[in-house]
Structures are given as C-alpha cells and as structure tokens.
Design a protein around this motif. Structure first.
Motif, PDB file in Angstrom:
ATOM      1  N   GLY A   1      28.787  -3.140   4.374  1.00  0.00           N
ATOM      2  CA  GLY A   1      29.632  -4.003   5.192  1.00  0.00           C
ATOM      3  C   GLY A   1      31.114  -3.794   4.945  1.00  0.00           C
ATOM      4  N   ASN A   2      31.454  -3.079   3.871  1.00  0.00           N
ATOM      5  CA  ASN A   2      32.853  -2.811   3.547  1.00  0.00           C
ATOM      6  C   ASN A   2      33.390  -1.715   4.468  1.00  0.00           C
ATOM      7  OD1 ASN A   2      35.342  -2.403   2.396  1.00  0.00           O
ATOM      8  ND2 ASN A   2      34.558  -1.464   0.514  1.00  0.00           N
ATOM      9  N   LEU A   3      34.387  -2.051   5.260  1.00  0.00           N
ATOM     10  CA  LEU A   3      34.918  -1.103   6.238  1.00  0.00           C
ATOM     11  C   LEU A   3      36.052  -0.235   5.692  1.00  0.00           C
ATOM     12  CD1 LEU A   3      34.940  -3.397   9.406  1.00  0.00           C
ATOM     13  CD2 LEU A   3      33.426  -1.461   8.961  1.00  0.00           C
ATOM     14  N   LYS A   4      36.473  -0.485   4.471  1.00  0.00           N
ATOM     15  CA  LYS A   4      37.563   0.304   3.897  1.00  0.00           C
ATOM     16  C   LYS A   4      37.083   1.721   3.603  1.00  0.00           C
ATOM     17  CE  LYS A   4      40.933   0.354   0.122  1.00  0.00           C
ATOM     18  NZ  LYS A   4      41.414  -0.347  -1.104  1.00  0.00           N
ATOM     19  N   PRO A   5      37.796   2.742   4.097  1.00  0.00           N
ATOM     20  CA  PRO A   5      37.372   4.126   3.839  1.00  0.00           C
ATOM     21  C   PRO A   5      37.540   4.496   2.370  1.00  0.00           C
ATOM     22  CG  PRO A   5      39.511   4.097   4.922  1.00  0.00           C
ATOM     23  CD  PRO A   5      39.013   2.679   4.931  1.00  0.00           C
ATOM     24  N   SER A   6      36.551   5.184   1.835  1.00  0.00           N
ATOM     25  CA  SER A   6      36.632   5.662   0.458  1.00  0.00           C
ATOM     26  C   SER A   6      37.469   6.934   0.423  1.00  0.00           C
ATOM     27  CB  SER A   6      35.233   5.945  -0.083  1.00  0.00           C
ATOM     28  OG  SER A   6      34.643   7.023   0.631  1.00  0.00           O
ATOM     29  N   GLN A   7      37.793   7.378  -0.778  1.00  0.00           N
ATOM     30  CA  GLN A   7      38.551   8.625  -0.895  1.00  0.00           C
ATOM     31  C   GLN A   7      37.726   9.797  -0.374  1.00  0.00           C
ATOM     32  OE1 GLN A   7      41.837   8.826  -1.817  1.00  0.00           O
ATOM     33  NE2 GLN A   7      41.566  10.898  -0.992  1.00  0.00           N
ATOM     34  N   SER A   8      36.410   9.747  -0.587  1.00  0.00           N
ATOM     35  CA  SER A   8      35.552  10.823  -0.075  1.00  0.00           C
ATOM     36  C   SER A   8      35.524  10.814   1.453  1.00  0.00           C
ATOM     37  CB  SER A   8      34.137  10.694  -0.638  1.00  0.00           C
ATOM     38  OG  SER A   8      33.542   9.476  -0.246  1.00  0.00           O
ATOM     39  N   ASP A   9      35.611   9.623   2.066  1.00  0.00           N
ATOM     40  CA  ASP A   9      35.697   9.532   3.529  1.00  0.00           C
ATOM     41  C   ASP A   9      36.973  10.209   4.024  1.00  0.00           C
ATOM     42  OD1 ASP A   9      33.337   8.064   3.741  1.00  0.00           O
ATOM     43  OD2 ASP A   9      34.368   6.136   3.642  1.00  0.00           O
ATOM     44  N   LYS A  10      38.071   9.952   3.328  1.00  0.00           N
ATOM     45  CA  LYS A  10      39.357  10.541   3.709  1.00  0.00           C
ATOM     46  C   LYS A  10      39.333  12.059   3.524  1.00  0.00           C
ATOM     47  CE  LYS A  10      41.961   6.371   2.445  1.00  0.00           C
ATOM     48  NZ  LYS A  10      42.974   5.791   1.517  1.00  0.00           N
ATOM     49  N   ASN A  11      38.747  12.497   2.403  1.00  0.00           N
ATOM     50  CA  ASN A  11      38.683  13.937   2.136  1.00  0.00           C
ATOM     51  C   ASN A  11      37.831  14.657   3.178  1.00  0.00           C
ATOM     52  OD1 ASN A  11      40.229  13.512  -0.147  1.00  0.00           O
ATOM     53  ND2 ASN A  11      38.484  13.523  -1.554  1.00  0.00           N
ATOM     54  N   LEU A  12      36.707  14.037   3.539  1.00  0.00           N
ATOM     55  CA  LEU A  12      35.820  14.646   4.526  1.00  0.00           C
ATOM     56  C   LEU A  12      36.509  14.741   5.886  1.00  0.00           C
ATOM     57  CD1 LEU A  12      33.039  15.738   5.316  1.00  0.00           C
ATOM     58  CD2 LEU A  12      32.324  13.373   5.761  1.00  0.00           C
ATOM     59  N   THR A  13      37.234  13.703   6.251  1.00  0.00           N
ATOM     60  CA  THR A  13      37.960  13.713   7.526  1.00  0.00           C
ATOM     61  C   THR A  13      38.973  14.849   7.558  1.00  0.00           C
ATOM     62  OG1 THR A  13      37.745  11.296   7.660  1.00  0.00           O
ATOM     63  CG2 THR A  13      39.365  12.326   9.102  1.00  0.00           C
ATOM     64  N   GLN A  14      39.683  15.021   6.458  1.00  0.00           N
ATOM     65  CA  GLN A  14      40.677  16.093   6.377  1.00  0.00           C
ATOM     66  C   GLN A  14      40.017  17.466   6.482  1.00  0.00           C
ATOM     67  OE1 GLN A  14      43.160  15.921   2.891  1.00  0.00           O
ATOM     68  NE2 GLN A  14      44.295  17.779   3.417  1.00  0.00           N
ATOM     69  N   LYS A  15      38.876  17.637   5.809  1.00  0.00           N
ATOM     70  CA  LYS A  15      38.157  18.914   5.872  1.00  0.00           C
ATOM     71  C   LYS A  15      37.682  19.207   7.292  1.00  0.00           C
ATOM     72  CE  LYS A  15      36.483  18.947   1.084  1.00  0.00           C
ATOM     73  NZ  LYS A  15      35.281  18.870   0.208  1.00  0.00           N
ATOM     74  N   PHE A  16      37.202  18.170   7.970  1.00  0.00           N
ATOM     75  CA  PHE A  16      36.768  18.337   9.361  1.00  0.00           C
ATOM     76  C   PHE A  16      37.941  18.783  10.232  1.00  0.00           C
ATOM     77  CE2 PHE A  16      32.512  16.314   9.335  1.00  0.00           C
ATOM     78  CZ  PHE A  16      31.925  16.997  10.384  1.00  0.00           C
ATOM     79  N   CYS A  17      39.074  18.121  10.068  1.00  0.00           N
ATOM     80  CA  CYS A  17      40.250  18.443  10.885  1.00  0.00           C
ATOM     81  C   CYS A  17      40.712  19.878  10.645  1.00  0.00           C
ATOM     82  CB  CYS A  17      41.382  17.464  10.579  1.00  0.00           C
ATOM     83  SG  CYS A  17      41.098  15.782  11.164  1.00  0.00           S
ATOM     84  N   GLU A  18      40.716  20.296   9.388  1.00  0.00           N
ATOM     85  CA  GLU A  18      41.161  21.650   9.048  1.00  0.00           C
ATOM     86  C   GLU A  18      40.204  22.699   9.602  1.00  0.00           C
ATOM     87  OE1 GLU A  18      41.410  21.470   4.833  1.00  0.00           O
ATOM     88  OE2 GLU A  18      43.344  20.418   4.810  1.00  0.00           O
ATOM     89  N   ALA A  19      38.899  22.449   9.459  1.00  0.00           N
ATOM     90  CA  ALA A  19      37.904  23.407   9.950  1.00  0.00           C
ATOM     91  C   ALA A  19      37.913  23.475  11.474  1.00  0.00           C
ATOM     92  CB  ALA A  19      36.518  23.011   9.449  1.00  0.00           C
ATOM     93  N   ALA A  20      38.036  22.323  12.123  1.00  0.00           N
ATOM     94  CA  ALA A  20      38.026  22.283  13.586  1.00  0.00           C
ATOM     95  C   ALA A  20      39.253  22.976  14.173  1.00  0.00           C
ATOM     96  CB  ALA A  20      37.967  20.831  14.059  1.00  0.00           C
ATOM     97  N   LYS A  21      40.383  22.845  13.498  1.00  0.00           N
ATOM     98  CA  LYS A  21      41.621  23.459  13.982  1.00  0.00           C
ATOM     99  C   LYS A  21      41.500  24.977  14.046  1.00  0.00           C
ATOM    100  CE  LYS A  21      46.620  23.404  13.157  1.00  0.00           C
ATOM    101  NZ  LYS A  21      47.711  22.886  12.271  1.00  0.00           N
ATOM    102  N   LEU A  22      40.757  25.547  13.120  1.00  0.00           N
ATOM    103  CA  LEU A  22      40.592  27.000  13.071  1.00  0.00           C
ATOM    104  C   LEU A  22      39.841  27.537  14.284  1.00  0.00           C
ATOM    105  CD1 LEU A  22      39.686  27.470   9.289  1.00  0.00           C
ATOM    106  CD2 LEU A  22      41.872  27.972  10.407  1.00  0.00           C
ATOM    107  N   VAL A  23      39.042  26.675  14.911  1.00  0.00           N
ATOM    108  CA  VAL A  23      38.257  27.112  16.077  1.00  0.00           C
ATOM    109  C   VAL A  23      38.725  26.399  17.350  1.00  0.00           C
ATOM    110  CG1 VAL A  23      36.231  27.794  14.756  1.00  0.00           C
ATOM    111  CG2 VAL A  23      36.462  25.418  15.500  1.00  0.00           C
ATOM    112  N   ASP A  24      39.960  25.892  17.307  1.00  0.00           N
ATOM    113  CA  ASP A  24      40.589  25.267  18.480  1.00  0.00           C
ATOM    114  C   ASP A  24      39.799  24.062  18.989  1.00  0.00           C
ATOM    115  OD1 ASP A  24      42.703  25.091  20.235  1.00  0.00           O
ATOM    116  OD2 ASP A  24      41.733  26.303  21.781  1.00  0.00           O
ATOM    117  N   LEU A  25      39.317  23.256  18.056  1.00  0.00           N
ATOM    118  CA  LEU A  25      38.571  22.038  18.389  1.00  0.00           C
ATOM    119  C   LEU A  25      39.341  20.845  17.831  1.00  0.00           C
ATOM    120  CD1 LEU A  25      35.756  21.083  19.583  1.00  0.00           C
ATOM    121  CD2 LEU A  25      34.942  21.091  17.214  1.00  0.00           C
TER     122      LEU A  25
END
Length: 230
Positions: A184-208
């Motif tokens: 029920g805790n909606l606060k993002p964990s550090q792992s949530d933030k790290n995963l989001t950043q990894k997704f953004c970096e990987a997606a950018k490489l393939v123009d997504l």
C-alpha cells in the motif's frame, strides 16, 4: 428455543432482490443483493442476503478483494459450496472483463489518471508484485498492455530486454511502465528509481520513449512523470 429464520420469501415482494431487479433494473440493487442473487440461497441460520452481507463484510465490502479471494476461503463460509463459490467468481470475472473492454486499441493514454484507471483492476488489489508495460503508438494510443513479470510480496524480477523486444513486435514508439506495491506504500524505492533510469537509458538507444512509471495500490497511484522524476 431459537426463533425460525425469516426467509426472503417472507419479505415484502418489493424488497426481494429478484423482483426488485425485474422491476427496476440491476443498477438499483446493492452489492449484497446482487451477491445474494448469485448464490441463490443461504443456510439453516441465515438467508442468502445475510450470507452475502457476511461475505462482503469479510472483504471490507471491496469487490476487488472479493474477486481476488481464493475459492478455498469462500468455501469456508457456511452455506457456500463449490457451485455457489464458482458462481460468485464467474460473476465477478464477467464484471472484470467488461471493465477491461475499455482497454481496446485506440485509447489515448496521455494522462497518469487514465493509465491508472486502465490498470487499477489488474494490479491494485494483488497480494504480490507484478510489473506491466503499456505499449503506445506515436499518438499515445494504446496498442497493448503486457504483464512483463510476476514476483513475491515485495519484489519482482524485470527483464528490460524482453520489454523492448515486445515493443518492436507490436510496433510501439513509446511505453509506460507500471507495477504495484502490495504493502500500500506508494513511495518509490531506490530500486524503483534505478530501474526506471535503466529503462529510460536502454529505450533511448533504440529510439523508444518511456513516458511514465506508475506505482499502484488500493490507496491510489504514484506517477514518476507527474512528480518530474523521469
């Protein structure tokens, strides 16, 4: 000596769920009345209405929780056998599918609230974590919702490569990430933030484009984009 049970047949006809539905329509019935119609009868000590009210009370009158309730728990209620339990589950599943019909291709997913409404029934009431990806075209219209992974109470393993591969398969140009927090805790964990950043970096490489990442629970949702964390 206990007094005899008053059955629904003893009620005034205008108050009986079946007659009320026939006369006014299903929308005029309470959740208890609808569940009572599904199970049809109660037990030696209570009517179908009383039994329905007791079942709903056990899940805080939350239909999402009732939908997630395992059959073996329903079967513990006196008066609920397999046939009645299956009817309850089937009725709720039909309701879920009607709601999910809104998730057809072409829905514009341009606001976090719209994304939440389309994923709420899938994720908010779960007792384990799941990670989903929403695939969009260049106009932010829904192509597909995809469950990427399912885990335990506090985490789930996410394969970014699989998520990107699916994007190419369906022809997506943008994605939205989403997962639930059973706590029920909606606060993002550090792992949530790290995963989001990894997704953004990987997606950018393939123009997504990664447009947002939502965390859902029964209490509501958290949007990375709304909080300017993307």
């Amino acid at each position: 000596m206990s007094s005899p049970k008053i059955t629904i047949k003893n009620w005034d006809e205008s108050d009986r769920p079946r007659e009320k539905l026939s006369r006014l329509g299903a929308s005029y019935l309470s959740n208890s009345e609808l569940v009572a119609l599904l199970i049809g009868s109660g037990n030696l000590n209570e009517t179908a209405m009383g039994l329905a009210q007791r079942i709903l009370k056990s899940v805080d009158h939350d239909l999402n929780k009732l939908h997630q309730l395992p059959l073996e728990i329903l079967l513990k209620f006196n008066g609920i056998g397999l046939a009645k339990a299956v009817k309850i589950k089937a009725g709720l599943e039909l309701s879920k599918r009607m709601i999910q019909k809104k998730d057809q291709k072409g829905v514009v997913m341009n606001h976090s609230k719209i994304v939440f409404e389309h994923l709420q029934y899938d994720l908010a009431a779960l007792d384990h974590e799941e990670f989903w990806v929403i695939y969009l075209n260049q106009s932010s219209k829904l192509i597909e919702k995809f469950k990427l992974s399912q885990g335990g109470i506090s985490q789930t393993t996410v394969d970014i490569r699989l998520a990107l591969k699916r994007a190419f398969e369906v022809g997506a140009t943008a994605i939205i990430l989403a997962h639930n927090h059973p706590s029920g805790n909606l606060k993002p964990s550090q792992s949530d933030k790290n995963l989001t950043q990894k997704f953004c970096e990987a997606a950018k490489l393939v123009d997504l484009s990664v447009l947002d990442h939502l965390i859902l629970s029964e209490k509501g949702y958290f949007s990375f984009a709304d909080e300017e964390l993307m």
